[in-house]
Write a protein that holds these residues in place. Structure first.
Motif, short mmCIF file in Angstrom:
data_model
loop_
_atom_site.label_atom_id
_atom_site.label_comp_id
_atom_site.label_asym_id
_atom_site.label_seq_id
_atom_site.Cartn_x
_atom_site.Cartn_y
_atom_site.Cartn_z
N THR A 195 0.83 -1.21 0.00
CA THR A 195 0.00 0.00 0.00
C THR A 195 0.87 1.26 0.00
O THR A 195 0.58 2.23 -0.71
CB THR A 195 -0.93 0.00 1.23
OG1 THR A 195 -1.68 -1.21 1.27
CG2 THR A 195 -1.89 1.18 1.17
N ALA A 196 1.94 1.24 0.79
CA ALA A 196 2.85 2.38 0.80
C ALA A 196 3.52 2.57 -0.56
O ALA A 196 3.75 3.70 -1.00
CB ALA A 196 3.91 2.19 1.89
N GLY A 197 3.85 1.46 -1.22
CA GLY A 197 4.42 1.56 -2.56
C GLY A 197 3.46 2.18 -3.55
O GLY A 197 3.85 3.01 -4.39
N ILE A 198 2.19 1.81 -3.48
CA ILE A 198 1.17 2.40 -4.36
C ILE A 198 1.05 3.90 -4.11
O ILE A 198 0.98 4.71 -5.04
CB ILE A 198 -0.17 1.68 -4.16
CG1 ILE A 198 -0.09 0.24 -4.69
CG2 ILE A 198 -1.30 2.44 -4.86
CD1 ILE A 198 -1.32 -0.60 -4.39
N ILE A 199 1.03 4.29 -2.84
CA ILE A 199 0.93 5.71 -2.51
C ILE A 199 2.17 6.47 -2.98
O ILE A 199 2.07 7.60 -3.49
CB ILE A 199 0.72 5.88 -0.99
CG1 ILE A 199 -0.63 5.29 -0.57
CG2 ILE A 199 0.81 7.34 -0.59
CD1 ILE A 199 -0.86 5.28 0.93
N THR A 200 3.34 5.86 -2.83
CA THR A 200 4.58 6.52 -3.26
C THR A 200 4.60 6.76 -4.75
O THR A 200 4.94 7.86 -5.23
CB THR A 200 5.79 5.67 -2.85
OG1 THR A 200 5.79 5.47 -1.43
CG2 THR A 200 7.09 6.34 -3.27
N VAL A 201 4.23 5.74 -5.52
CA VAL A 201 4.21 5.89 -6.98
C VAL A 201 3.20 6.96 -7.39
O VAL A 201 3.47 7.80 -8.26
CB VAL A 201 3.90 4.55 -7.65
CG1 VAL A 201 3.68 4.72 -9.15
CG2 VAL A 201 5.03 3.56 -7.41
N THR A 202 2.04 6.96 -6.76
CA THR A 202 1.00 7.95 -7.10
C THR A 202 1.47 9.36 -6.79
O THR A 202 1.27 10.28 -7.60
CB THR A 202 -0.28 7.63 -6.34
OG1 THR A 202 -0.69 6.29 -6.61
CG2 THR A 202 -1.40 8.59 -6.75
N ASP A 203 2.09 9.55 -5.63
CA ASP A 203 2.58 10.89 -5.28
C ASP A 203 3.67 11.36 -6.24
O ASP A 203 3.76 12.55 -6.57
CB ASP A 203 3.11 10.89 -3.85
CG ASP A 203 1.99 10.89 -2.83
OD1 ASP A 203 0.83 11.14 -3.22
OD2 ASP A 203 2.25 10.64 -1.64
N ARG A 204 4.53 10.46 -6.68
CA ARG A 204 5.60 10.86 -7.60
C ARG A 204 5.06 11.20 -8.98
O ARG A 204 5.58 12.10 -9.65
CB ARG A 204 6.63 9.73 -7.71
CG ARG A 204 7.51 9.57 -6.48
CD ARG A 204 8.52 8.46 -6.67
NE ARG A 204 9.39 8.31 -5.50
CZ ARG A 204 10.33 7.39 -5.39
NH1 ARG A 204 10.54 6.53 -6.38
NH2 ARG A 204 11.08 7.32 -4.31
N VAL A 205 4.02 10.51 -9.41
CA VAL A 205 3.48 10.74 -10.76
C VAL A 205 2.63 11.99 -10.80
O VAL A 205 2.71 12.79 -11.74
CB VAL A 205 2.68 9.50 -11.23
CG1 VAL A 205 1.92 9.80 -12.50
CG2 VAL A 205 3.63 8.32 -11.46
N ILE A 206 1.82 12.20 -9.78
CA ILE A 206 0.81 13.28 -9.83
C ILE A 206 1.35 14.58 -9.26
O ILE A 206 1.24 15.64 -9.88
CB ILE A 206 -0.47 12.85 -9.10
CG1 ILE A 206 -1.11 11.68 -9.85
CG2 ILE A 206 -1.45 14.01 -9.00
CD1 ILE A 206 -2.38 11.17 -9.22
N GLY A 207 1.90 14.52 -8.07
CA GLY A 207 2.26 15.79 -7.46
C GLY A 207 3.12 15.62 -6.23
O GLY A 207 3.76 14.58 -6.05
N PRO A 208 3.11 16.59 -5.36
CA PRO A 208 3.98 16.55 -4.18
C PRO A 208 3.57 15.41 -3.25
O PRO A 208 2.38 15.11 -3.09
CB PRO A 208 3.74 17.92 -3.52
CG PRO A 208 2.40 18.35 -4.02
CD PRO A 208 2.27 17.79 -5.39
#
Length: 268
Positions: A195-208
């Motif tokens: 779950t943390a990996g999914i959140i990390t990838v999403t934050d890097r792709v979309i925004g801060p």
């Protein structure tokens, strides 16, 4: 009396031939211009058809977004189905021992099977929290029409662990030991890391990055609880309360996501 000079017949024939040749050459040039008209330059287009002649990059991105949106929608649909089935399977160990309940022995029944009720409640809440975090991450991708190929493998592992969690839940509910508790909490630790990996990838792709640090902090706490359960199963299960404390603090400190409020980003 004036005399006329006789005309040379050969000179007259030559002049007539020259005039005929020039006319034929002119006709050939005209026919060539008619047969091969000059292609209009792109700058000469004006009016409403000029924009249609050259598609813009915005149209391409809109087309890609239209093509990607159904894929994310299908991922969310599959995730909801797997989560619903896993949450339903959690109650099966309680159903198996339901025949032991007597009319006047409900209190004794709950005391004798307290581990079953405790593991059911913990797993139910854990699945819901991880599902909510997963949903927020993928809704952000859907709202911004963004695709992250790295999420496919992470999501596969995430679904695998969600479907597997009812098994260690049943095991630890029947017998809480220093063997079953690490398996149970360890499964949740790996699920938290995905779950943390999914959140990390999403934050890097979309925004801060807004929730990346909190997600990995939660994973670290799950790991510490798994290590404690190797020494004392009861202590490891009790330490899981610290995850709830971190979750409450996170919700207090971080602003709510637009995707969770139902808002949509402004159209660009």
């Amino acid at each position: 009396m004036a005399t006329t000079t006789p005309r040379d017949p050969y000179r007259k024939a030559s002049a007539n031939a020259a005039r005929a040749g020039s006319r034929s050459a002119g006709d050939v040039r005209v026919r060539r211009r008619v047969a091969h008209p000059r292609a209009p330059s792109p700058q000469s287009h004006t009016g409403p058809h000029a924009l249609a002649a050259k598609p813009s990059a915005t149209d391409g991105s809109a087309h890609d977004a239209t093509r990607q949106a159904p894929a994310l929608h299908r991922v969310l649909t599959l995730t909801d189905a797997v989560v619903a089935i896993a949450m339903t399977l959690l109650v099966l160990p309680l159903v198996d021992v339901a025949g032991q309940v007597g009319t006047g022995t409900i209190g004794a029944y709950v005391a004798n099977h307290g581990n079953l009720f405790l593991s059911f409640a913990i797993s139910f809440v854990v699945i819901y929290v991880f599902w909510a975090a997963h949903s927020v991450a993928f809704r952000r991708l859907e709202d911004t029409h963004t695709e992250a190929p790295a999420l496919h493998l992470l999501n596969l592992g995430w679904l695998l662990l969600i479907a597997f969690l009812p098994f260690p839940t049943a095991v630890v509910g029947r017998e809480l030991t220093t063997t079953s508790a690490p398996v149970y909490i360890g499964t949740m630790t790996v699920l938290s890391a995905l779950t943390a990996g999914i959140i990390t990838v999403t934050d890097r792709v979309i925004g801060p990055p807004r929730r990346t640090a909190w997600a990995w902090l939660t994973t670290a706490i799950f790991g510490l609880c798994a290590l404690l359960s190797l020494v004392s199963a009861d202590l490891g299960m009790l330490a899981l309360l610290s995850v709830a404390v971190v979750r409450v603090v996170e919700r207090r400190l971080l602003p709510r996501d637009p995707a969770r409020r139902g808002d949509r980003p402004p159209a660009s």
